[in-house]
Design an enzyme around this catalytic site. Structure first.
Site, PDB file in Angstrom:
ATOM      1  N   SER A  85      20.800  26.350  19.349  1.00  0.00           N
ATOM      2  CA  SER A  85      21.773  26.472  18.085  1.00  0.00           C
ATOM      3  C   SER A  85      20.208  26.746  16.681  1.00  0.00           C
ATOM      4  CB  SER A  85      22.176  24.244  17.238  1.00  0.00           C
ATOM      5  OG  SER A  85      22.496  24.620  16.176  1.00  0.00           O
TER       6      SER A  85
ATOM      7  N   LYS B  57      23.959  30.186  19.397  1.00  0.00           N
ATOM      8  CA  LYS B  57      24.625  29.978  18.428  1.00  0.00           C
ATOM      9  C   LYS B  57      23.810  29.858  17.248  1.00  0.00           C
ATOM     10  CE  LYS B  57      25.928  25.086  16.815  1.00  0.00           C
ATOM     11  NZ  LYS B  57      26.270  23.576  17.568  1.00  0.00           N
TER      12      LYS B  57
ATOM     13  N   LYS C  81      23.824  29.086  13.182  1.00  0.00           N
ATOM     14  CA  LYS C  81      25.077  28.357  11.343  1.00  0.00           C
ATOM     15  C   LYS C  81      24.595  29.503  10.776  1.00  0.00           C
ATOM     16  CE  LYS C  81      24.315  24.203  13.275  1.00  0.00           C
ATOM     17  NZ  LYS C  81      25.408  23.167  13.168  1.00  0.00           N
TER      18      LYS C  81
ATOM     19  N   ASP D 232      28.448  28.292  14.621  1.00  0.00           N
ATOM     20  CA  ASP D 232      28.989  27.341  14.095  1.00  0.00           C
ATOM     21  C   ASP D 232      28.890  27.262  12.207  1.00  0.00           C
ATOM     22  OD1 ASP D 232      29.625  24.244  13.376  1.00  0.00           O
ATOM     23  OD2 ASP D 232      27.672  23.669  15.024  1.00  0.00           O
TER      24      ASP D 232
ATOM     25  N   GLU E 295      32.960  28.014  15.825  1.00  0.00           N
ATOM     26  CA  GLU E 295      32.775  25.876  15.837  1.00  0.00           C
ATOM     27  C   GLU E 295      33.038  25.628  14.347  1.00  0.00           C
ATOM     28  OE1 GLU E 295      29.056  24.679  17.731  1.00  0.00           O
ATOM     29  OE2 GLU E 295      29.648  23.143  17.214  1.00  0.00           O
TER      30      GLU E 295
ATOM     31  N   ASP F 215      34.339  20.518  16.589  1.00  0.00           N
ATOM     32  CA  ASP F 215      33.375  19.718  16.688  1.00  0.00           C
ATOM     33  C   ASP F 215      33.302  18.801  16.052  1.00  0.00           C
ATOM     34  OD1 ASP F 215      31.193  18.168  16.046  1.00  0.00           O
ATOM     35  OD2 ASP F 215      29.422  19.772  15.563  1.00  0.00           O
TER      36      ASP F 215
ATOM     37  N   LYS G  15      30.288  15.289  21.078  1.00  0.00           N
ATOM     38  CA  LYS G  15      28.401  14.554  21.130  1.00  0.00           C
ATOM     39  C   LYS G  15      28.974  13.694  21.748  1.00  0.00           C
ATOM     40  CE  LYS G  15      27.486  17.905  17.657  1.00  0.00           C
ATOM     41  NZ  LYS G  15      27.465  18.135  15.849  1.00  0.00           N
TER      42      LYS G  15
ATOM     43  N   GLY H   9      24.675  19.088  20.265  1.00  0.00           N
ATOM     44  CA  GLY H   9      23.573  18.047  20.112  1.00  0.00           C
ATOM     45  C   GLY H   9      23.731  17.860  18.478  1.00  0.00           C
TER      46      GLY H   9
END
Ligand code: OSB
Ligand code: MG
Length: 370
Positions: A135, A161, A163, A188, A213, A238, A262, A290
């Site tokens: 990520s 991934k 952000k 995400d 996400e 998530d 998670k 994570g």
């Protein structure tokens, strides 16, 4: 197991590189660790909350309070047949899943050692190697992001991934696809958009993303279902999923095609297994998210990722991406194929470095007998 002693510590760990999401930038982690003793055996857990109540309502301070004033008094001196027996007790507290998970997961480690099993086997895991992605946070420039992606692709990670947030999305995907047309790419948003952005979000479809996400509100399921009907890209939830029941509702509503589990967000291994089972029964692939964990939380994540429904690469990556020196020995390493080998020895398979933990602890409280 009879829980004889619980210690909680808060440590400070500077990140080797800042981590930025749509809700803010982190440079140093504050991590609450739980160390539990039962029948002479020690287990560790980690509270995976952020420093501020931005990802969820929990902070190190609220976790300390919930552990000290509720979870520890409810369990100390009591006998439990198995770690999962604390889950129904903890359910009486609404929310605070990350505080609950830290203590419950420490007990799972005690159970694993009592049974002579690796933690992964103890929770029902079947894989002996897990697939890893990374990520990558929002950077100061797109060039800096492209360099980071190049580094991680070269290191072998199977999925990248990034952000995103308004102003750091389509422009970023364009540059990424120009330079890396064929990488497995996800994004995400950490709730940075609303349904008013529908036309904008539709444009994500042209970049062949594995998933997007949590684009919408952190508690939402209904609007995500509406969005999933309108876009081709698979939605992964998530923030909205805290239990197996949440997962069932999201799946029934058609709010997502993938779920990220998670351990902290769902309240520990018992709940995580239930979320996993619901998803598996509905053919919804899951992967391990994570929370910038220290080695202890990271080792728990490795164990969880061995459940058979974890078919997509997770966000569990090497210690060195986060820390100049982790708090476990050995550190978590990733193969050139982007995999982590699951420890086969009883318990965690990594030794918490108590001396180092004591050195970087800024507070400590102990409960029960010595
Ligand atoms: O949404 O997955 C997230 C980190 C902090 C808070 C939320 C998230 C993340 C990550 C980091 O994406 C994943 C990692 O530990 O590398
Ligand atoms: Mg996320």
């Amino acid at each position: 197991m009879k829980l004889d002693r619980v210690e909680i510590r808060e440590i400070r760990l500077p990140l080797v590189h800042f981590f930025e999401t749509s809700f803010g930038r982190t440079t140093e982690r504050r991590i609450v660790l739980v160390r539990a003793e039962a029948d002479g055996i020690t287990g560790w857990g980690e509270v995976t909350c952020g420093e501020e109540p931005f990802y969820s309502h929990e902070t190190p301070e609220t976790a300390w309070h919930i552990l000290r004033d509720f979870l520890v008094p409810w369990t100390l001196g009591r006998e439990f047949a198995v770690a999962a027996d604390v889950a129904p007790l903890f359910q009486r507290i609404r929310g605070h899943n990350m505080a609950k998970a830290a203590l419950e997961n420490a007990l799972w480690l005690i159970e694993a050692q009592q049974k002579g099993l690796p933690l992964a086997k103890c929770i029902g895991g079947t894989l002996d190697e897990i697939n890893c992605g990374v990520s990558i946070g929002i950077q100061n420039t797109i060039e800096a992001l492209l360099e980071k992606i190049a580094t991680e692709v070269a290191a072998g990670y199977q999925r990248i991934k990034v952000k995103v947030k308004p102003g750091w999305d389509l422009n970023v995907f364009e540059r990424i696809r120009e330079r890396f047309p064929n990488i497995v790419l996800s994004c995400d948003a950490n709730s940075a958009y609303t349904l008013a952005d529908l036309d904008h979000l539709k444009q994500f479809d042209q970049f062949r993303l594995l998933m997007i996400e949590q684009p919408l509100h952190w508690e939402d399921i209904i609007d995500h279902a509406r969005l999933q009907r309108e876009i081709k890209t698979s939605i992964c939830l998530d923030e909205s999923i805290h239990s197996a029941d949440d997962a069932r509702k999201a799946i029934e509503a058609g709010a997502c095609r993938i779920i990220n589990i998670k351990l902290g967000r769902v309240g520990g291994f018992t709940s995580a297994r239930q979320v996993h089972d619901v998803c598996r029964a509905h053919n919804i692939p899951v992967w391990c998210g994570g929370m910038l964990e220290s080695g202890i939380g990271r080792a728990h994540n490795i164990a969880m990722s061995t459940l058979p429904g974890f078919t997509l690469p997770g966000d569990v990556s090497a210690s060195r991406r986060y820390w100049s020196e982790d708090i476990i020995d050995p550190e978590v390493t990733v193969s050139p194929q982007g995999t982590i080998r699951v420890p086969q020895t009883a318990g965690l398979g990594f030794t918490p470095k108590l001396d180092r933990i004591e050195k970087i602890a800024v507070r400590k409280e102990a409960f029960g007998s010595r």
